[in-house]
Design a protein around this motif. Structure first.
Motif, PDB file in Angstrom:
ATOM      1  N   ASP A  89     -28.103  17.741  -7.107  1.00  0.00           N
ATOM      2  CA  ASP A  89     -27.158  18.574  -7.831  1.00  0.00           C
ATOM      3  C   ASP A  89     -27.849  19.146  -9.076  1.00  0.00           C
ATOM      4  O   ASP A  89     -28.431  18.402  -9.865  1.00  0.00           O
ATOM      5  CB  ASP A  89     -25.945  17.720  -8.243  1.00  0.00           C
ATOM      6  CG  ASP A  89     -24.863  18.538  -8.886  1.00  0.00           C
ATOM      7  OD1 ASP A  89     -23.849  18.755  -8.235  1.00  0.00           O
ATOM      8  OD2 ASP A  89     -25.055  18.973 -10.051  1.00  0.00           O
TER       9      ASP A  89
ATOM     10  N   THR B  60     -26.058  17.664 -12.493  1.00  0.00           N
ATOM     11  CA  THR B  60     -26.052  16.224 -12.788  1.00  0.00           C
ATOM     12  C   THR B  60     -27.367  15.557 -12.458  1.00  0.00           C
ATOM     13  O   THR B  60     -27.652  14.474 -12.967  1.00  0.00           O
ATOM     14  CB  THR B  60     -24.959  15.512 -11.978  1.00  0.00           C
ATOM     15  OG1 THR B  60     -25.288  15.623 -10.591  1.00  0.00           O
ATOM     16  CG2 THR B  60     -23.600  16.117 -12.208  1.00  0.00           C
TER      17      THR B  60
ATOM     18  N   THR C 150     -27.193  14.628  -3.649  1.00  0.00           N
ATOM     19  CA  THR C 150     -25.987  15.049  -2.931  1.00  0.00           C
ATOM     20  C   THR C 150     -26.370  15.376  -1.495  1.00  0.00           C
ATOM     21  O   THR C 150     -27.514  15.683  -1.211  1.00  0.00           O
ATOM     22  CB  THR C 150     -25.350  16.316  -3.528  1.00  0.00           C
ATOM     23  OG1 THR C 150     -26.286  17.382  -3.420  1.00  0.00           O
ATOM     24  CG2 THR C 150     -24.949  16.124  -4.967  1.00  0.00           C
TER      25      THR C 150
ATOM     26  N   PHE D  95     -20.852  17.048  -5.380  1.00  0.00           N
ATOM     27  CA  PHE D  95     -20.831  15.707  -5.948  1.00  0.00           C
ATOM     28  C   PHE D  95     -19.627  15.639  -6.865  1.00  0.00           C
ATOM     29  O   PHE D  95     -19.694  15.997  -8.027  1.00  0.00           O
ATOM     30  CB  PHE D  95     -22.139  15.448  -6.702  1.00  0.00           C
ATOM     31  CG  PHE D  95     -22.337  14.002  -7.031  1.00  0.00           C
ATOM     32  CD1 PHE D  95     -21.836  13.476  -8.209  1.00  0.00           C
ATOM     33  CD2 PHE D  95     -22.988  13.172  -6.151  1.00  0.00           C
ATOM     34  CE1 PHE D  95     -21.997  12.134  -8.510  1.00  0.00           C
ATOM     35  CE2 PHE D  95     -23.151  11.823  -6.455  1.00  0.00           C
ATOM     36  CZ  PHE D  95     -22.660  11.305  -7.618  1.00  0.00           C
TER      37      PHE D  95
ATOM     38  N   PRO E 201     -18.575  14.186 -12.045  1.00  0.00           N
ATOM     39  CA  PRO E 201     -19.228  13.284 -11.069  1.00  0.00           C
ATOM     40  C   PRO E 201     -18.615  11.879 -11.072  1.00  0.00           C
ATOM     41  O   PRO E 201     -17.966  11.487 -12.016  1.00  0.00           O
ATOM     42  CB  PRO E 201     -20.681  13.227 -11.535  1.00  0.00           C
ATOM     43  CG  PRO E 201     -20.665  13.633 -12.961  1.00  0.00           C
ATOM     44  CD  PRO E 201     -19.486  14.549 -13.134  1.00  0.00           C
TER      45      PRO E 201
END
Ligand code: CO8
Length: 218
Positions: free
Chosen positions: A4, A7, A11, A17, A218
């Motif tokens: 991702d 973040t 994923t 996510f 998340p």
């Protein structure tokens, strides 16, 4: 697997996510009932194995043989690894224990603001001197309170803090009672408390805060 951008978390390709979606997905069994039964029986066998292993004085030859058998099983499983959304471990939410061996099995009813359950720790969870490891007790509280919330009508949330008090030694191999409750809700904040008892003795208690996840968080 990809990563991702925001973040940095791993994923599945094409799968966002999203913490809320992950918790909502928990409400659906990850496979057919026959697989669920077989998986649950397998994880119960694994719990038994870990408890016996933790208490066994094996010799060098036995340790080497076990290592070889485990290595063989690990290599067979390698080709079957899947991404997080397809994971079976711990996702059998329609079954006590949810098909995992991280914490002992318990079962709480759905849609309630408080719940009681029985739980028995095995020797795998011993800290020292046949007392349950403090981290395992905190983990039980985190899981049970998180699961109580996940099964309530409140939107998905995640643990912000959890404080555990160890009041008396928690014994291994005996049935304990755990009680968990949502004490109050303030906006996105949910305050929870739990208590673990052996008979009339309070072994540990905890209080914590869970914060409702925003969409996409998340
Ligand atoms: C489902 C089956 C059971 C499985 C159980 C498994 C449980 C787990 O393992 S969860 C994993 C452990 N927890 C985590 O990884 C969480 C990591 N932290 C986070 O994701 C974020 O910090 C999170 C979501 C908790 C809060 O972040 P965020 O949404 O940005 O909250 P934020 O807007 O800053 O704060 C909201 C409110 O909470 C308060 N708050 C947030 N964190 C804390 C904290 N640690 N202590 C006290 N207050 C806090 C804020 O002060 C704020 O209060 P107010 O509204 O009164 O000003």
């Amino acid at each position: 697997m990809s990563t991702d951008q925001q973040t940095g978390h791993a994923t599945e390709a094409g799968a966002p996510f999203d913490g809320r979606a992950a918790i909502e997905a928990l409400m659906v069994a990850p496979g057919p009932p026959a697989l669920g039964s077989a998986y649950q029986a397998m994880t119960e066998e694994l719990r038994g194995f870990l408890d016996v292993l933790a208490g066994a004085a094996i010799d060098t030859e036995h340790a080497a043989r076990l290592r070889a058998q485990l290595a063989q099983m690990t290599s067979r499983l390698r080709g079957l690894e899947v991404g997080e959304p397809q994971r079976l471990w711990g996702h059998w939410t329609d079954r006590p224990g949810r098909g995992q061996a991280l914490i002992p099995s318990y079962d709480v009813p759905k849609g309630s603001l408080e719940a009681s359950a029985t739980v028995t720790f095995g020797r795998f969870h011993v800290g020292e001197n046949m007392a349950v490891h403090g981290g395992a007790i905190s983990m039980l509280f985190d899981d049970l309170l998180g699961w109580l919330l996940a099964r309530s009508d409140l939107p998905p949330s995640r643990t912000a803090f959890l404080t555990t008090n160890f009041r008396a030694v928690t014994p291994v191999g005996v049935e304990l009672t755990v009680h968990a409750r949502i004490t109050h809700v303030e906006g996105r904040k949910r305050f929870l408390a739990a208590e673990l008892r052996h008979g009339d003795t309070v072994c540990a208690d905890a209080e914590g805060l869970w914060v409702e996840l925003r969409p996409g968080q998340p």
